[in-house]
Enzyme design. Structure first.
Site, PDB file in Angstrom:
ATOM      1  N   GLY A  32     -22.619   8.214   4.389  1.00  0.00           N
ATOM      2  CA  GLY A  32     -23.734   8.412   3.451  1.00  0.00           C
ATOM      3  C   GLY A  32     -23.206   8.870   2.106  1.00  0.00           C
ATOM      4  O   GLY A  32     -22.252   9.634   2.051  1.00  0.00           O
ATOM      5  N   ARG A  68     -21.605   2.556   6.484  1.00  0.00           N
ATOM      6  CA  ARG A  68     -21.277   3.365   7.654  1.00  0.00           C
ATOM      7  C   ARG A  68     -20.451   2.567   8.669  1.00  0.00           C
ATOM      8  O   ARG A  68     -20.366   2.927   9.836  1.00  0.00           O
ATOM      9  CB  ARG A  68     -22.557   3.893   8.294  1.00  0.00           C
ATOM     10  CG  ARG A  68     -23.294   4.917   7.425  1.00  0.00           C
ATOM     11  CD  ARG A  68     -24.313   5.685   8.219  1.00  0.00           C
ATOM     12  NE  ARG A  68     -25.095   6.598   7.403  1.00  0.00           N
ATOM     13  CZ  ARG A  68     -24.745   7.858   7.138  1.00  0.00           C
ATOM     14  NH1 ARG A  68     -23.623   8.344   7.602  1.00  0.00           N
ATOM     15  NH2 ARG A  68     -25.522   8.624   6.392  1.00  0.00           N
ATOM     16  N   GLY A  81     -17.601  11.248  10.244  1.00  0.00           N
ATOM     17  CA  GLY A  81     -17.322   9.920  10.777  1.00  0.00           C
ATOM     18  C   GLY A  81     -16.115   9.313  10.084  1.00  0.00           C
ATOM     19  O   GLY A  81     -15.203   8.762  10.726  1.00  0.00           O
ATOM     20  N   ASP A  97     -24.206  17.702   4.025  1.00  0.00           N
ATOM     21  CA  ASP A  97     -24.452  18.514   5.233  1.00  0.00           C
ATOM     22  C   ASP A  97     -23.507  19.717   5.331  1.00  0.00           C
ATOM     23  O   ASP A  97     -23.781  20.647   6.084  1.00  0.00           O
ATOM     24  CB  ASP A  97     -24.282  17.664   6.497  1.00  0.00           C
ATOM     25  CG  ASP A  97     -25.196  16.449   6.517  1.00  0.00           C
ATOM     26  OD1 ASP A  97     -26.160  16.428   5.741  1.00  0.00           O
ATOM     27  OD2 ASP A  97     -24.927  15.530   7.305  1.00  0.00           O
ATOM     28  N   HIS A 136     -28.320  16.620   9.314  1.00  0.00           N
ATOM     29  CA  HIS A 136     -27.912  16.065  10.604  1.00  0.00           C
ATOM     30  C   HIS A 136     -27.988  17.159  11.665  1.00  0.00           C
ATOM     31  O   HIS A 136     -29.034  17.782  11.787  1.00  0.00           O
ATOM     32  CB  HIS A 136     -26.521  15.427  10.484  1.00  0.00           C
ATOM     33  CG  HIS A 136     -26.299  14.372  11.525  1.00  0.00           C
ATOM     34  ND1 HIS A 136     -25.158  14.298  12.277  1.00  0.00           N
ATOM     35  CD2 HIS A 136     -27.096  13.372  11.959  1.00  0.00           C
ATOM     36  CE1 HIS A 136     -25.256  13.288  13.129  1.00  0.00           C
ATOM     37  NE2 HIS A 136     -26.431  12.715  12.952  1.00  0.00           N
ATOM     38  N   GLN A 153     -32.320  14.383  -1.777  1.00  0.00           N
ATOM     39  CA  GLN A 153     -31.270  15.412  -1.721  1.00  0.00           C
ATOM     40  C   GLN A 153     -29.874  14.843  -1.958  1.00  0.00           C
ATOM     41  O   GLN A 153     -28.923  15.568  -2.174  1.00  0.00           O
ATOM     42  CB  GLN A 153     -31.302  16.111  -0.349  1.00  0.00           C
ATOM     43  CG  GLN A 153     -32.586  16.858  -0.108  1.00  0.00           C
ATOM     44  CD  GLN A 153     -32.844  17.127   1.375  1.00  0.00           C
ATOM     45  OE1 GLN A 153     -32.688  18.242   1.833  1.00  0.00           O
ATOM     46  NE2 GLN A 153     -33.216  16.100   2.121  1.00  0.00           N
TER      47      GLN A 153
HETATM   48  O1  F6P Z   1     -24.765  12.936   6.492  1.00  0.00           O
HETATM   49  C1  F6P Z   1     -25.560  12.934   5.380  1.00  0.00           C
HETATM   50  C2  F6P Z   1     -26.949  12.563   5.751  1.00  0.00           C
HETATM   51  O2  F6P Z   1     -27.673  12.570   4.556  1.00  0.00           O
HETATM   52  C3  F6P Z   1     -27.618  13.445   6.808  1.00  0.00           C
HETATM   53  O3  F6P Z   1     -28.058  14.653   6.297  1.00  0.00           O
HETATM   54  C4  F6P Z   1     -28.720  12.530   7.299  1.00  0.00           C
HETATM   55  O4  F6P Z   1     -29.056  12.817   8.626  1.00  0.00           O
HETATM   56  C5  F6P Z   1     -28.100  11.183   7.207  1.00  0.00           C
HETATM   57  O5  F6P Z   1     -27.040  11.267   6.266  1.00  0.00           O
HETATM   58  C6  F6P Z   1     -29.034  10.085   6.770  1.00  0.00           C
HETATM   59  O6  F6P Z   1     -28.347   8.897   6.775  1.00  0.00           O
HETATM   60  P1  F6P Z   1     -28.797   7.482   6.191  1.00  0.00           P
HETATM   61  O7  F6P Z   1     -28.027   7.252   4.966  1.00  0.00           O
HETATM   62  O8  F6P Z   1     -28.422   6.526   7.256  1.00  0.00           O
HETATM   63  O9  F6P Z   1     -30.258   7.545   5.963  1.00  0.00           O
END
Ligand code: F6P
Length: 360
Positions: A13, A75, A113, A136, A180, A286
């Site tokens: 992310g 990802r 990750g 996070d 998370h 955020q």
């Molecule tokens: O790891 C960062 C984060 O923003 C987490 O806080 C959240 O759970 C997740 O990524 C959301 O991911 P995505 O980009 O798949 O919506």
């Protein structure tokens, strides 16, 4: 002099400060050490597909203050990548691209990750370094990740703004904060924003205890409350029900339960307190926008330290922030570990002392 060739990518992310880190790596590698630097687009996918981006023109100018990542991100994982509809291990393709680009090192910017994937590639023979970023703040072995401070500011400002409307309407406002399975962001913003209740993944909650705290505030002449809930927070009964699950099943159950959990919490609080409740999910707000000064500074420190380590030939490490300095930490020691909030952490103690309810 051996002119080293370095590759850089951003994975996972996105998070404020990525561009500041790319800029720092670039300026230190090319300007200070005279290395060559190329970028790979969209994380490990771009590395596997050999989608290269030149970084030796004007690309690094003016990006210090920009959110997101100029390289793009994904990802995708090297050992489990969707290729033509099939999950494939593309490690060998990546090894080939690394060799064909004549790289001496690869810098991977990402969270937990990315760290695991960086270790896998290091074990496959690549000279890898990892820079810890995520809003996070859950990366083990570093004091802080870049992106966290910016997100903390955004979430705190959101709570500030929610306070006045909750107060005016005599409402409960439940604000869901990312993180998370770690509660750093909800805890930090909850304390800084003066939330009345903070619910964290690390402390399973009972909705009755939260309702009791809100009713007590009402009796004391404050018929409004702010509940800062981490997206991974869990009610006690649910937490107990998944304890014997395997790690994978636990993660699946958690994901499933996350959907709609905050809405259910607000409904239950409305029922139990007789006050009206509203929900605000801060979500990707955020992660967006310009990085804070602290994140620009941290990203610059870590980025230049990565260049220094490459000059010394130190690989297979995360560049950690430790106190005012930086330290190389072997990936093998940290990959796979998640830094959650210790329940006895000083932030929690302080919050309890100012009367914050944790639902326990
Ligand atoms: O790891 C960062 C984060 O923003 C987490 O806080 C959240 O759970 C997740 O990524 C959301 O991911 P995505 O980009 O798949 O919506």
């Amino acid at each position: 002099m051996n002119k080293k060739r370095i590759g850089i990518l951003t994975a996972g992310g996105d998070s404020p400060g990525l561009n500041a880190a790319i800029r720092a790596v670039g300026k230190a590698c090319m300007g200070h050490y005279g290395f060559q630097l190329i970028g790979f687009r969209d994380g490990f996918r771009g590395l596997a597909e050999n989608r290269v981006m030149a970084l030796d023109g004007g690309q690094l100018s003016g990006i210090l203050t920009q959110g997101g990542t100029l390289l793009g991100t994904s990802r995708d994982k090297p050992h489990r990548m969707l290729v033509n509809g099939q999950i494939c291990d593309v490690t060998e393709v990546i090894q080939r691209n690394y060799a064909e680009n004549a790289l001496d090192a690869l810098i991977c910017l990402g969270g937990n990750g990315t760290q695991k994937n960086a270790l896998r590639l290091h074990e496959a023979g690549l000279n890898v370094l990892h820079l810890p970023k995520t809003i996070d703040n859950d990366v083990w072995g570093t004091d802080m990740t870049f992106g966290f401070d910016t997100a903390l500011g955004i979430a705190t400002e959101a709570i500030d703004r929610l306070h006045s409307t909750a107060h005016s309407h005599h409402r409960i406002i439940v604000v869901e904060i990312m993180g998370h399975n770690a509660g750093w962001l909800a805890l930090g913003a909850g304390i800084a924003g003066g939330a009345d209740v903070i619910l964290l993944p690390e402390i399973p909650y009972a909705v009755e205890s939260v309702a009791a705290a809100i009713k007590e505030r009402s009796r004391n002449g404050k018929p409004f409350s702010i509940v800062a809930v981490a997206e991974g927070a869990m009610a006690m009964d649910m937490h107990a029900s998944i304890q014997n699950h395997s790690k994978k099943k636990k993660a699946e159950a958690t994901e499933l339960a996350m959907a709609g959990r905050t809405l259910h919490l607000a409904e239950a609080l409305e029922r139990l307190t007789g006050l009206e409740a509203r929900v605000t999910i801060l979500g990707h707000l955020q992660r967006g926008g310009t990085p804070s000064a602290a994140d620009r500074l941290l990203a610059t420190r870590l980025g230049t330290a990565a260049a220094d380590l490459i000059a010394e030939g130190v690989y297979g490490v995360m560049v950690a922030a430790v106190g005012d300095g930086t330290q190389p930490v072997p990936l093998i020691e940290v990959a796979g570990k998640v830094k959650t909030v210790p329940v006895g952490h000083g932030w929690i103690t302080s919050a309890r002392e100012v009367g914050t309810n944790f639902g326990d």
